[in-house]
Design an enzyme around this catalytic site. Structure first.
Site, PDB file in Angstrom:
ATOM      1  N   ARG A 177      46.138  36.871  37.832  1.00 54.47           N
ATOM      2  CA  ARG A 177      45.772  35.491  37.476  1.00 54.47           C
ATOM      3  C   ARG A 177      46.617  34.952  36.338  1.00 54.47           C
ATOM      4  NH1 ARG A 177      39.685  36.599  37.206  1.00 54.47           N
ATOM      5  NH2 ARG A 177      40.399  38.692  37.689  1.00 54.47           N
ATOM      6  N   GLU A 235      36.600  50.542  30.953  1.00 52.91           N
ATOM      7  CA  GLU A 235      35.221  50.958  30.674  1.00 52.91           C
ATOM      8  C   GLU A 235      34.947  52.331  31.316  1.00 52.91           C
ATOM      9  OE1 GLU A 235      32.598  47.904  31.902  1.00 52.91           O
ATOM     10  OE2 GLU A 235      30.845  48.865  30.996  1.00 52.91           O
TER      11      GLU A 235
HETATM   12  P1  AMP Z   1      40.442  43.207  29.234  1.00 51.88           P
HETATM   13  O1  AMP Z   1      41.530  44.208  29.402  1.00 51.88           O
HETATM   14  O2  AMP Z   1      39.101  43.830  29.026  1.00 51.88           O
HETATM   15  O3  AMP Z   1      40.741  42.152  28.170  1.00 51.88           O
HETATM   16  O4  AMP Z   1      40.284  42.444  30.628  1.00 51.88           O
HETATM   17  C1  AMP Z   1      41.118  41.414  30.932  1.00 51.88           C
HETATM   18  C2  AMP Z   1      41.428  41.324  32.410  1.00 51.88           C
HETATM   19  O5  AMP Z   1      40.291  41.538  33.241  1.00 51.88           O
HETATM   20  C3  AMP Z   1      41.938  39.942  32.715  1.00 51.88           C
HETATM   21  O6  AMP Z   1      43.093  40.072  33.531  1.00 51.88           O
HETATM   22  C4  AMP Z   1      40.813  39.237  33.427  1.00 51.88           C
HETATM   23  O7  AMP Z   1      41.304  38.495  34.504  1.00 51.88           O
HETATM   24  C5  AMP Z   1      39.859  40.340  33.898  1.00 51.88           C
HETATM   25  N1  AMP Z   1      38.455  40.111  33.473  1.00 51.88           N
HETATM   26  C6  AMP Z   1      37.763  40.825  32.562  1.00 51.88           C
HETATM   27  N2  AMP Z   1      36.511  40.371  32.409  1.00 51.88           N
HETATM   28  C7  AMP Z   1      36.395  39.323  33.242  1.00 51.88           C
HETATM   29  C8  AMP Z   1      35.329  38.381  33.524  1.00 51.88           C
HETATM   30  N3  AMP Z   1      34.138  38.458  32.923  1.00 51.88           N
HETATM   31  N4  AMP Z   1      35.569  37.403  34.413  1.00 51.88           N
HETATM   32  C9  AMP Z   1      36.779  37.300  35.024  1.00 51.88           C
HETATM   33  N5  AMP Z   1      37.808  38.147  34.804  1.00 51.88           N
HETATM   34  C10 AMP Z   1      37.630  39.137  33.929  1.00 51.88           C
END
Ligand code: AMP
Length: 178
Positions: A64, A101
């Site tokens: 995205r 996670e």
């Molecule tokens: P992080 O590594 O935890 O910051 O996760 C970021 C990635 O996971 C991004 O590429 C987001 O598109 C996806 N992502 C994580 N949480 C969500 C959420 N609640 N809704 C949509 N996409 C998410």
């Protein structure tokens, strides 16, 4: 800089899907933005105004991060580089593993596409824990470039992703936060 009118329009457009893809996750669906070309343009204009004159290239995170990142790079007239999930890029590339996670993941970037000393914008649609973005920033630094900026449409405040990005001393922009 915050744009209250844009924030309001995005809040009315982005859909919250509870318990997807796992129980407890509030999934933010950005796809309705693409049904509204004017709103898409406004998002790009906001991201471009944050980065204009400040970066030499844009790195977008699969998948995205590509949807907005390429348009930002074109408007800024700078190169766009893809950061991909492991196993998709032909060599030469470098990799970075990071914790999820449950378990771990790995992202990759072709070498030679960003140059040492360049100021880089790392872009994704959403900042959650910051794990993916932190790994992307490490890939950029491994190549001798400087992480100058991070931009996101959405930040999830409770997950403290911004804290994790502080080590890079870069400017962080999120259009709206939940
Ligand atoms: P992080 O590594 O935890 O910051 O996760 C970021 C990635 O996971 C991004 O590429 C987001 O598109 C996806 N992502 C994580 N949480 C969500 C959420 N609640 N809704 C949509 N996409 C998410």
């Amino acid at each position: 800089m915050k744009n209250p009118e844009l924030i309001q329009k995005l809040e009315n457009t982005i859909e919250n899907i509870p318990d997807f893809p796992k129980p407890g996750i509030q999934f933010k669906d950005i796809t309705p933005i693409f049904l509204n070309p004017k709103l898409y343009e406004d998002v790009i204009a906001d991201l471009v105004s944050f980065s204009r004159g400040k970066v030499d290239a844009v790195c977008g995170i699969e998948s995205r991060g590509y949807l907005f990142g390429i348009a930002v790079a074109v408007a800024l007239e700078v190169p766009f580089i893809l950061i991909r999930k492991a196993g998709k890029l032909p060599p030469p590339f470098i990799s970075e593993k990071y914790d999820l996670e449950y378990g771990s993941a790995e992202i990759e970037m072709r070498t030679g596409q960003i140059k040492p000393g360049q100021r880089i914008l790392i872009h994704d649609d959403l900042l959650a824990t910051g794990g993916t973005t932190e790994a992307a920033a490490k890939l950029v630094e491994k190549q001798g470039a400087e992480v100058a900026q991070f931009s996101f449409l959405i930040g999830l405040r409770d997950l403290h992703g911004e804290e994790r990005l502080k080590q890079f001393n870069a400017d962080v922009h999120t259009i709206l936060e939940y």
